[in-house]
Design a protein around this motif. Sequence first.
Motif, mmCIF file in Angstrom:
data_model
loop_
_atom_site.group_PDB
_atom_site.id
_atom_site.type_symbol
_atom_site.label_atom_id
_atom_site.label_comp_id
_atom_site.label_asym_id
_atom_site.label_seq_id
_atom_site.Cartn_x
_atom_site.Cartn_y
_atom_site.Cartn_z
ATOM 1 N N ALA A 71 79.978 90.429 -64.798
ATOM 2 C CA ALA A 71 79.877 91.889 -64.645
ATOM 3 C C ALA A 71 80.313 92.585 -65.927
ATOM 4 O O ALA A 71 79.667 93.543 -66.367
ATOM 5 C CB ALA A 71 80.731 92.354 -63.464
ATOM 6 N N ALA A 72 81.371 92.096 -66.544
ATOM 7 C CA ALA A 72 81.836 92.691 -67.799
ATOM 8 C C ALA A 72 80.810 92.503 -68.908
ATOM 9 O O ALA A 72 80.503 93.438 -69.653
ATOM 10 C CB ALA A 72 83.179 92.075 -68.199
ATOM 11 N N VAL A 73 80.271 91.302 -69.002
ATOM 12 C CA VAL A 73 79.253 91.022 -70.028
ATOM 13 C C VAL A 73 78.042 91.921 -69.807
ATOM 14 O O VAL A 73 77.523 92.536 -70.746
ATOM 15 C CB VAL A 73 78.851 89.527 -70.007
ATOM 16 C CG1 VAL A 73 77.633 89.275 -70.878
ATOM 17 C CG2 VAL A 73 80.027 88.661 -70.456
ATOM 18 N N PHE A 74 77.594 92.025 -68.572
ATOM 19 C CA PHE A 74 76.441 92.856 -68.238
ATOM 20 C C PHE A 74 76.716 94.318 -68.611
ATOM 21 O O PHE A 74 75.867 94.993 -69.201
ATOM 22 C CB PHE A 74 76.141 92.729 -66.748
ATOM 23 C CG PHE A 74 74.864 93.391 -66.317
ATOM 24 C CD1 PHE A 74 73.682 92.680 -66.301
ATOM 25 C CD2 PHE A 74 74.848 94.726 -65.927
ATOM 26 C CE1 PHE A 74 72.495 93.278 -65.896
ATOM 27 C CE2 PHE A 74 73.676 95.330 -65.527
ATOM 28 C CZ PHE A 74 72.493 94.604 -65.512
ATOM 29 N N THR A 108 81.615 94.797 -54.638
ATOM 30 C CA THR A 108 80.464 95.702 -54.592
ATOM 31 C C THR A 108 79.781 95.789 -55.950
ATOM 32 O O THR A 108 78.548 95.764 -56.046
ATOM 33 C CB THR A 108 80.903 97.103 -54.120
ATOM 34 O OG1 THR A 108 81.497 96.987 -52.824
ATOM 35 C CG2 THR A 108 79.735 98.065 -54.063
ATOM 36 N N ILE A 109 80.570 95.878 -57.010
ATOM 37 C CA ILE A 109 80.029 95.938 -58.375
ATOM 38 C C ILE A 109 79.214 94.688 -58.668
ATOM 39 O O ILE A 109 78.096 94.752 -59.176
ATOM 40 C CB ILE A 109 81.163 96.116 -59.401
ATOM 41 C CG1 ILE A 109 81.787 97.501 -59.281
ATOM 42 C CG2 ILE A 109 80.669 95.857 -60.826
ATOM 43 C CD1 ILE A 109 83.130 97.646 -59.981
ATOM 44 N N ILE A 110 79.783 93.534 -58.353
ATOM 45 C CA ILE A 110 79.104 92.254 -58.583
ATOM 46 C C ILE A 110 77.771 92.236 -57.841
ATOM 47 O O ILE A 110 76.741 91.833 -58.382
ATOM 48 C CB ILE A 110 80.024 91.083 -58.171
ATOM 49 C CG1 ILE A 110 81.158 90.925 -59.195
ATOM 50 C CG2 ILE A 110 79.237 89.786 -58.019
ATOM 51 C CD1 ILE A 110 82.273 89.991 -58.754
ATOM 52 N N SER A 111 77.785 92.696 -56.610
ATOM 53 C CA SER A 111 76.565 92.726 -55.801
ATOM 54 C C SER A 111 75.533 93.689 -56.390
ATOM 55 O O SER A 111 74.362 93.343 -56.532
ATOM 56 C CB SER A 111 76.917 93.128 -54.372
ATOM 57 O OG SER A 111 75.754 93.260 -53.607
ATOM 58 N N LYS A 112 75.954 94.886 -56.735
ATOM 59 C CA LYS A 112 75.019 95.889 -57.261
ATOM 60 C C LYS A 112 74.409 95.463 -58.598
ATOM 61 O O LYS A 112 73.252 95.757 -58.871
ATOM 62 C CB LYS A 112 75.714 97.241 -57.413
ATOM 63 C CG LYS A 112 75.938 97.964 -56.104
ATOM 64 C CD LYS A 112 76.582 99.318 -56.328
ATOM 65 C CE LYS A 112 76.751 100.085 -55.024
ATOM 66 N NZ LYS A 112 77.367 101.424 -55.256
ATOM 67 N N LEU A 113 75.202 94.808 -59.433
ATOM 68 C CA LEU A 113 74.698 94.388 -60.743
ATOM 69 C C LEU A 113 73.923 93.069 -60.658
ATOM 70 O O LEU A 113 73.248 92.684 -61.609
ATOM 71 C CB LEU A 113 75.842 94.256 -61.751
ATOM 72 C CG LEU A 113 76.598 95.543 -62.091
ATOM 73 C CD1 LEU A 113 77.687 95.260 -63.128
ATOM 74 C CD2 LEU A 113 75.657 96.638 -62.566
#
Length: 169
Positions: free
Chosen positions: A158-161, A145-150
């Motif tokens: 995701a961590a870099v973002f 979900t995090i990957i999708s939202k970001l």
Amino acid sequence: KHRPDILFTSDDLEQGYGIDLVKEAKLVSTEIKALIFLRRETKEVVDEALDAGADGVMFVSSVGSGNGDFIQSLLTTLKGGIYYPADVRDLARDNKQLNDAPVIDYQLTERELEVLNAIVGGLSNKGISESLFVSTETVKSHVSTIISKLGVRDRTQAAVFAIRHRIVG
């Protein structure tokens, strides 16, 4: 050709540029874990390493100092985490871009923020599940979900973002 599990390199190779090697290795095998040791401690080089998809980034000057431990970086990445010590994260933050950019609400829940913070902290899915007292399947769902939202490709991005946009500490 042999699809190794892990790649160790520095940015300063006898022939070529280590960050380009990380990019090429990640194109050949997305599963490879890439650790890069940077001699040059500049924002530009850190950004290049993160953009290349390095799962672990350390400064050569910090090896053995306790601030960037080689063994910890190896263990963290092999367990599926990422390893960006505080000095690397500090350089990766883009203060100018943040000051000029509009505030964007990524609509992450409190639990998703906890998971994202754990990812930035280098925890694997198993480590996150143990620290948050949830199943690894629940963690996988949150990560997806995090990957999708970001709007990123994977947990490393995701961590870099999150670091660059100060979504988490």
